[in-house]
Write a protein that holds these residues in place. Structure first.
Motif, PDB file in Angstrom:
ATOM      1  N   UNK A 107     -38.500 -14.788  -4.794  1.00 52.70           N
ATOM      2  CA  UNK A 107     -38.071 -15.184  -6.135  1.00 52.70           C
ATOM      3  C   UNK A 107     -37.239 -14.091  -6.808  1.00 52.70           C
ATOM      4  N   UNK A 108     -37.646 -12.830  -6.623  1.00 54.77           N
ATOM      5  CA  UNK A 108     -36.937 -11.709  -7.244  1.00 54.77           C
ATOM      6  C   UNK A 108     -36.593 -10.662  -6.190  1.00 54.77           C
ATOM      7  N   UNK A 109     -35.623  -9.828  -6.538  1.00 54.88           N
ATOM      8  CA  UNK A 109     -35.269  -8.733  -5.637  1.00 54.88           C
ATOM      9  C   UNK A 109     -34.768  -7.545  -6.450  1.00 54.88           C
ATOM     10  N   UNK A 110     -34.859  -6.372  -5.834  1.00 55.61           N
ATOM     11  CA  UNK A 110     -34.430  -5.123  -6.446  1.00 55.61           C
ATOM     12  C   UNK A 110     -33.616  -4.355  -5.418  1.00 55.61           C
ATOM     13  N   UNK A 111     -32.463  -3.868  -5.829  1.00 52.16           N
ATOM     14  CA  UNK A 111     -31.561  -3.167  -4.923  1.00 52.16           C
ATOM     15  C   UNK A 111     -31.688  -1.654  -5.085  1.00 52.16           C
ATOM     16  N   UNK A 112     -31.533  -0.955  -3.952  1.00 50.62           N
ATOM     17  CA  UNK A 112     -31.557   0.503  -3.921  1.00 50.62           C
ATOM     18  C   UNK A 112     -30.379   0.974  -3.093  1.00 50.62           C
TER      19      UNK A 112
END
Length: 150
Positions: A107-112
């Motif tokens: 549902x959600x994601x976070x980029x690095x």
């Protein structure tokens, strides 16, 4: 998930004995001098790959995860975007127990930004999407360490 500079990875010793072996190996050896291939640290408990990967610029919502192994991603040359998935997950294909890999949408994601000197550690069951295109670079050389977490 851990995202930190390689010089700080020793701070994470004590989480698991197999991880300690892998982190000690990184402290004592320069993996950047190795060629593409598979290398042993402690048999099936800890080993790693040196890879040269073409980066993916698709927008696909597809994250890998593992049940037994922690993944540590470390860039040797280049830069990539690495994505962490969270929230509700939907299984996309049946989990492959022999290869210890499954794929989900999240549902959600976070980029690095995974750049020289930084590493990410993804624990079992943590969805992640490595090898994503970042700006102008199309390929990376990286080290992926697999650590058995029992």
């Amino acid at each position: 998930m851990i995202y930190d500079h390689i010089k700080n990875l020793g701070l994470y010793k004590g989480i698991h004995p197999n991880l300690d072996k892998a982190l000690t190996y990184l402290e004592e050896n320069d993996v950047s001098k190795l060629t593409v291939g598979t290398y042993d640290i402690d048999d099936k408990n800890a080993f790693f790959f040196i890879q040269e990967n073409i980066l993916d610029d698709s927008l696909e919502n597809r994250f890998e995860y593992h049940e037994k192994y922690l993944d540590c991603h470390l860039i040797i040359e280049g830069e990539e975007l690495i994505r962490y998935g969270s929230g509700e997950k939907v299984e996309l294909v049946d989990f492959d127990k022999d290869r210890d890999i499954g794929f989900v949408s999240c549902k959600r994601s976070y980029d690095f930004d995974l750049v020289d000197g930084y590493a990410t550690l993804f624990f079992p069951e943590e969805p992640h999407r490595p090898n994503l295109f970042k700006e102008h670079l199309r390929a990376v050389k990286k080290c992926v360490i697999k650590v058995l977490i029992d």
